[in-house]
Design a protein around this motif. Structure first.
Motif, PDB file in Angstrom:
ATOM      1  N   ASN A   1       0.818  -1.213   0.000  1.00 23.58           N
ATOM      2  CA  ASN A   1       0.000   0.000   0.000  1.00 23.58           C
ATOM      3  C   ASN A   1       0.852   1.264   0.000  1.00 23.58           C
ATOM      4  O   ASN A   1       0.482   2.283  -0.606  1.00 23.58           O
ATOM      5  CB  ASN A   1      -0.954  -0.005   1.194  1.00 23.58           C
ATOM      6  N   ARG A   2       2.012   1.214   0.660  1.00 21.75           N
ATOM      7  CA  ARG A   2       2.914   2.368   0.615  1.00 21.75           C
ATOM      8  C   ARG A   2       3.441   2.577  -0.799  1.00 21.75           C
ATOM      9  O   ARG A   2       3.536   3.708  -1.282  1.00 21.75           O
ATOM     10  CB  ARG A   2       4.075   2.181   1.591  1.00 21.75           C
TER      11      ARG A   2
ATOM     12  N   GLU B   1       0.649   4.146  -2.848  1.00 18.20           N
ATOM     13  CA  GLU B   1       0.483   5.572  -2.567  1.00 18.20           C
ATOM     14  C   GLU B   1       1.493   6.402  -3.347  1.00 18.20           C
ATOM     15  O   GLU B   1       1.152   7.474  -3.893  1.00 18.20           O
ATOM     16  CB  GLU B   1       0.641   5.823  -1.063  1.00 18.20           C
ATOM     17  N   ARG B   2       2.740   5.927  -3.421  1.00 16.49           N
ATOM     18  CA  ARG B   2       3.760   6.653  -4.183  1.00 16.49           C
ATOM     19  C   ARG B   2       3.482   6.605  -5.682  1.00 16.49           C
ATOM     20  O   ARG B   2       3.719   7.587  -6.400  1.00 16.49           O
ATOM     21  CB  ARG B   2       5.144   6.094  -3.860  1.00 16.49           C
TER      22      ARG B   2
ATOM     23  N   TYR C   1       0.467   6.410  -7.051  1.00 17.08           N
ATOM     24  CA  TYR C   1      -0.634   7.360  -7.285  1.00 17.08           C
ATOM     25  C   TYR C   1      -0.098   8.787  -7.374  1.00 17.08           C
ATOM     26  O   TYR C   1      -0.480   9.562  -8.266  1.00 17.08           O
ATOM     27  CB  TYR C   1      -1.662   7.295  -6.142  1.00 17.08           C
ATOM     28  N   ARG C   2       0.774   9.125  -6.441  1.00 21.56           N
ATOM     29  CA  ARG C   2       1.309  10.487  -6.407  1.00 21.56           C
ATOM     30  C   ARG C   2       2.104  10.802  -7.672  1.00 21.56           C
ATOM     31  O   ARG C   2       1.965  11.884  -8.256  1.00 21.56           O
ATOM     32  CB  ARG C   2       2.187  10.658  -5.163  1.00 21.56           C
TER      33      ARG C   2
ATOM     34  N   ASN D   1      -5.594   8.918  -7.853  1.00 24.89           N
ATOM     35  CA  ASN D   1      -5.935   8.691  -6.440  1.00 24.89           C
ATOM     36  C   ASN D   1      -6.659   7.376  -6.196  1.00 24.89           C
ATOM     37  O   ASN D   1      -7.181   7.143  -5.111  1.00 24.89           O
ATOM     38  CB  ASN D   1      -6.776   9.855  -5.897  1.00 24.89           C
ATOM     39  N   ASN D   2      -6.713   6.507  -7.214  1.00 25.68           N
ATOM     40  CA  ASN D   2      -7.313   5.192  -7.022  1.00 25.68           C
ATOM     41  C   ASN D   2      -6.772   4.228  -8.068  1.00 25.68           C
ATOM     42  O   ASN D   2      -6.096   4.633  -9.019  1.00 25.68           O
ATOM     43  CB  ASN D   2      -8.850   5.269  -7.082  1.00 25.68           C
TER      44      ASN D   2
END
Length: 248
Positions: free
Chosen positions: A219-220, A223-224, A226-227, A232-233
């Motif tokens: 998940n980390r 998140e990176r 997505y950024r 955002n999904n």
């Protein structure tokens, strides 16, 4: 009593992980791991081999130092013909082992003579990494002199780390064979691997199992990703990734 590892040892293990994850060339990863082990243990040689027992063949996938490139060709086939003791050992055992401990008359064997002549070493430790579907992966670490209990403790602790890195390399190489990454993309090799598995429909838990890491770590990475892709999904991320040619 088992040898105790030091804080410095864990730092060296972390250095190996970082070196592999930041390496862009998947074909050189086993060389990277070999060099890191040589530096960590202060040894003189390291090879990683893939052995196809049923076919009596195999290849040396990585080695250090670089000078060994002149002697590794055909090495696995010779070891199979000579019935190197690590091959039988790896079928039933997984713990790192001093070859002299599983080989009677070690100094009178053909592989000892070759190790001393070609690698300049007088002792070797074998590290079985995997044995499945007739395929065995093993590491041989060599030194001019004896290995200590601390060395064996270090190899025992780093063994699952190397297995995890091998899973990462396998998945990254497989995914890259399908789609070449876009040069301008800022994804790390690890993030590219996670993105590729996501595109294959795997959940975070399934990706974690495939790469031998925790779902939290997956998940980390997501998140990176997505950024970096401005999403955002998962759905929008895959739309962007496919449009950019990052995944099939």
């Amino acid at each position: 009593m088992a040898a105790q590892l030091r804080t410095r040892d864990y730092g060296q293990m972390l250095d190996l992980v970082v070196a592999v994850l930041e390496n862009e060339n998947v074909d050189s990863v086993w060389h990277v791991i070999s060099r890191e082990l040589l530096d960590s243990l202060g040894c003189d040689s390291a090879t990683f081999s893939e052995v196809l027992l049923s076919e009596g063949t195999g290849t040396v996938r990585g080695w250090a130092p670089d000078e060994l490139s002149t002697v590794v060709d055909g090495l696995v086939q010779r070891r199979i013909r000579q019935r190197h003791p690590l091959l039988d050992y790896g079928l039933s055992e997984q713990a790192p082992v001093n070859i002299a401990d599983i080989c009677d008359g070690w100094r009178n064997t053909a592989w000892y003579e070759e190790a001393r002549r070609d690698f300049g070493v007088t002792q070797q430790v074998g590290v079985p990494l995997a044995c499945e579907d007739g395929k065995m992966c093993v590491a041989l670490i060599g030194r001019r002199g004896d290995f200590t209990p601390h060395d064996l403790a270090f190899l025992t602790r780093i063994q699952p780390v190397i297995r995890t890195m091998a899973s990462h390399v396998y998945e990254l190489k497989r995914l890259r064979s399908a789609v070449a990454p876009v040069p301008s993309c800022d994804l790390t090799p690890r993030e590219a691997t996670v993105l590729g598995l996501l595109a294959e429909g795997l959940t975070a838990a399934a990706i974690a199992r495939r790469l031998a890491i925790s779902p939290h770590t997956v998940n980390r990475h997501l998140e990176r990703i997505y950024r970096k892709l401005g999403t955002n999904n998962r759905v929008s991320t895959l739309v962007v990734a496919r449009a950019e040619g990052l995944v099939a």
